[in-house]
Write a protein that holds these residues in place. Structure first.
Motif, short mmCIF file in Angstrom:
data_model
loop_
_atom_site.label_atom_id
_atom_site.label_comp_id
_atom_site.label_asym_id
_atom_site.label_seq_id
_atom_site.Cartn_x
_atom_site.Cartn_y
_atom_site.Cartn_z
N PHE A 170 6.31 17.40 -5.40
CA PHE A 170 5.76 16.16 -6.50
C PHE A 170 4.58 17.00 -7.22
CE2 PHE A 170 3.77 15.77 -1.88
CZ PHE A 170 2.79 16.13 -2.07
N ALA A 171 4.32 17.06 -8.11
CA ALA A 171 3.43 17.58 -8.96
C ALA A 171 1.90 17.64 -8.33
CB ALA A 171 3.08 16.18 -10.33
N GLY A 172 1.34 17.77 -7.79
CA GLY A 172 -0.51 17.58 -7.77
C GLY A 172 -1.32 19.50 -7.71
N LEU A 197 -3.57 14.61 -6.75
CA LEU A 197 -5.50 13.25 -6.72
C LEU A 197 -5.77 12.71 -7.68
CD1 LEU A 197 -7.41 17.26 -6.02
CD2 LEU A 197 -6.39 15.55 -4.01
N LYS A 198 -4.73 12.37 -8.25
CA LYS A 198 -4.55 11.61 -9.35
C LYS A 198 -4.51 9.82 -9.22
CE LYS A 198 -2.30 13.66 -12.72
NZ LYS A 198 -1.08 13.82 -13.40
N ALA A 199 -4.47 9.58 -7.57
CA ALA A 199 -4.52 8.34 -6.93
C ALA A 199 -4.55 8.80 -5.36
CB ALA A 199 -3.02 7.49 -6.82
N MET A 200 -5.71 7.56 -5.21
CA MET A 200 -6.76 8.26 -3.30
C MET A 200 -6.58 7.10 -2.70
SD MET A 200 -7.17 11.13 -3.96
CE MET A 200 -8.43 11.50 -2.01
N ARG A 201 -6.04 7.76 -1.61
CA ARG A 201 -5.98 6.27 -0.45
C ARG A 201 -7.38 6.46 0.62
NH1 ARG A 201 0.85 6.10 0.36
NH2 ARG A 201 1.34 4.88 -1.19
N VAL A 202 -7.64 5.63 1.23
CA VAL A 202 -8.68 5.51 1.82
C VAL A 202 -7.96 3.98 3.21
CG1 VAL A 202 -10.92 4.63 2.73
CG2 VAL A 202 -10.22 4.96 0.24
N ASP A 203 -7.77 5.36 4.55
CA ASP A 203 -7.14 5.04 5.98
C ASP A 203 -8.95 4.46 6.64
OD1 ASP A 203 -5.32 5.09 5.16
OD2 ASP A 203 -4.80 6.11 6.39
N PHE A 204 -8.69 3.30 7.29
CA PHE A 204 -10.42 3.12 8.08
C PHE A 204 -9.81 1.81 8.92
CE2 PHE A 204 -10.18 -0.22 3.85
CZ PHE A 204 -9.29 -0.92 5.05
N SER A 205 -10.78 1.85 10.53
CA SER A 205 -10.08 0.53 11.57
C SER A 205 -11.04 -0.28 11.34
CB SER A 205 -9.76 1.56 12.88
OG SER A 205 -8.68 2.78 12.66
N PRO A 258 -10.40 7.58 -10.80
CA PRO A 258 -10.29 8.46 -12.31
C PRO A 258 -11.25 9.62 -13.01
CG PRO A 258 -11.31 6.65 -12.92
CD PRO A 258 -11.37 6.18 -11.45
N GLY A 259 -12.12 9.56 -12.14
CA GLY A 259 -12.60 11.42 -12.24
C GLY A 259 -12.35 11.81 -11.40
N ALA A 260 -11.53 11.68 -10.27
CA ALA A 260 -11.39 12.84 -9.44
C ALA A 260 -12.25 13.25 -8.74
CB ALA A 260 -10.34 13.88 -9.70
N SER A 261 -13.32 12.11 -8.07
CA SER A 261 -14.38 12.41 -7.74
C SER A 261 -13.87 12.57 -6.01
CB SER A 261 -15.49 11.30 -8.06
OG SER A 261 -15.40 10.53 -7.23
N LEU A 262 -13.15 12.00 -5.69
CA LEU A 262 -12.83 12.14 -4.06
C LEU A 262 -12.16 13.14 -3.63
CD1 LEU A 262 -12.18 8.56 -3.18
CD2 LEU A 262 -14.27 9.96 -2.39
N ASN A 263 -12.66 13.59 -2.28
CA ASN A 263 -11.22 14.29 -1.91
C ASN A 263 -10.98 13.89 -0.58
OD1 ASN A 263 -13.70 16.31 -3.46
ND2 ASN A 263 -12.03 17.59 -3.46
N PRO A 264 -9.63 14.25 -0.33
CA PRO A 264 -8.79 14.02 0.77
C PRO A 264 -9.35 14.58 2.40
CG PRO A 264 -7.14 15.20 -0.83
CD PRO A 264 -8.19 15.31 -1.30
N GLY A 265 -9.70 13.93 2.77
CA GLY A 265 -10.32 14.09 4.26
C GLY A 265 -11.51 14.22 4.18
#
Length: 372
Positions: A170-172, A197-205, A258-265
């Motif tokens: 996929f594109a990334g 990085l165009k769309a981010m998710r957050v996993d939490f418990s 939209p500003g790609a301010s988050l990074n995975p992890g």
């Protein structure tokens, strides 16, 4: 001699009596002074208790994840012939990232292609002879089977050849290459990461009790101290199974970045906004004092009128409930209209006189949104 001794004893008695009398007099005067002395009023900040809106929420610790993010691995073993990407390159879906040496596979594919051409020619010849009635039926069957087998062999070798060209699924954004040209790669070797990085998710418990309150579509706020980030989103998934070891429920939210301010992890603080409630009494957390005896607040009372008007405080024990955004819910002990001390209570005691100064609100910062 005796007269002198008597005179000395009398003088000593007078001196001792004077000292004792002076000490008694001084103690009495000091006691009367403090007994009649009024302590200076303590300057405090206050607020009037009123029932209003309450924005309940669930707070948790989360981890940022890309909407699509994988570790790219090798499907078939081989030697790296060419690396066609660099770290942080934006790649398209299907773009070749790594080319493995496929010389042998290409040769086998060429040989299989030649065999397929011969098989198709023989099949066509058998069909012509069959139409003329000069060949047996089993000869045509054998020609068809031979052509089908040759065609399958070509498809197989074509698939193997394609596996030598490692493509982006996929594109990334591509990660740092973990391989070098000329290196032998066994099956399953990870050669890079790919993150969308165009769309981010957050996993939490959350706890199993809180999990019953979470619903798909509830608004979510994800924030981080790094870069002063605060992003909004919504809940998109709730794990139906409770972890039997931790008794926690995993929740997934999708946030707008939209500003790609988050990074995975990345570490994030997450707050799930629950439906608003009305007619709830809530105070700043600074107004509540917690001790071993319970939770209490200081309520201001007015006595007298005009110049004789005085304000004193009474310590009132309260029952508290939920906490949210620097506020605490009071479920008992107060009524709307009461005036409660919000700052300065460390110098207060039962019945202490106070002076109100609300020019500066020390609790205002507790209610400012993150990032303001």
């Amino acid at each position: 001699m005796i007269k002198r001794l008597i005179i000395a004893v009398i003088l000593l008695g007078l001196v001792v009596g004077g000292i004792v009398g002076f000490n008694l007099f001084r103690s009495k005067m000091i006691g009367e002074f403090f007994a009649n002395r009024q302590p200076d009023p303590v300057t405090v900040s206050t607020m009037e208790v009123e029932a209003g809106g309450w924005m309940p929420g669930i707070e948790a610790i989360g981890t940022a994840r890309a909407k699509q993010g994988v570790e790219l691995g090798v499907e078939t073993p081989g030697i790296v012939k060419e690396i066609r990407f660099q770290a942080n390159d934006e790649v398209e879906a299907g773009q070749i990232l790594v080319q493995l040496d496929d010389a042998i596979e290409q040769a086998d594919l060429a040989a299989a292609g030649a065999t397929l051409n011969l098989s198709e020619i023989q099949l066509e010849r058998q069909r012509t002879l069959q139409a003329r009635g000069v060949t047996a039926a089993n000869d045509l069957d054998e020609a068809q089977a031979s052509a089908a087998s040759a065609r399958a062999e070509v498809e197989k070798l074509t698939a193997v050849t394609r596996q030598k060209a490692l493509r982006a699924p996929f594109a990334g954004t591509a990660g740092i290459p973990q391989i070098d040209v000329g290196q032998y790669l066994p099956t399953g070797t990870v050669y890079a990461t790919l993150q969308d990085l165009k769309a981010m998710r957050v996993d939490f418990s959350v706890s199993e009790q809180q999990g019953r309150l979470v619903r798909i579509g509830l608004p979510v706020t994800a924030s981080s101290e790094v870069g002063d980030i605060s992003l909004g989103g919504r809940v998109i998934g709730i794990e139906p199974r409770i972890d039997p070891n931790s008794r926690l429920v995993t929740v997934r939210a999708e946030v707008d970045d939209p500003g790609a301010s988050l990074n995975p992890g990345q570490f994030l603080r997450v707050r799930v906004e629950l439906p608003a409630e009305q007619n709830v009494i809530a105070l700043p957390q600074t107004a509540v004092t917690s001790t071993l005896y319970g939770d209490s607040v200081y309520v201001v009372h007015e006595e007298g009128e005009g110049e004789e008007k005085k304000m004193t405080v009474e310590q009132v024990f309260v029952q508290i409930g939920r906490r949210s955004l620097g506020r605490v819910e009071v479920t008992g002990g107060l009524s709307p209209g009461d005036t409660v001390v919000t700052a300065g209570q460390n110098r207060l005691f039962q019945g202490a006189p106070v002076r109100i100064d609300n020019t500066i609100d020390p609790t205002a910062a507790a209610f400012e949104p993150i990032g303001q």
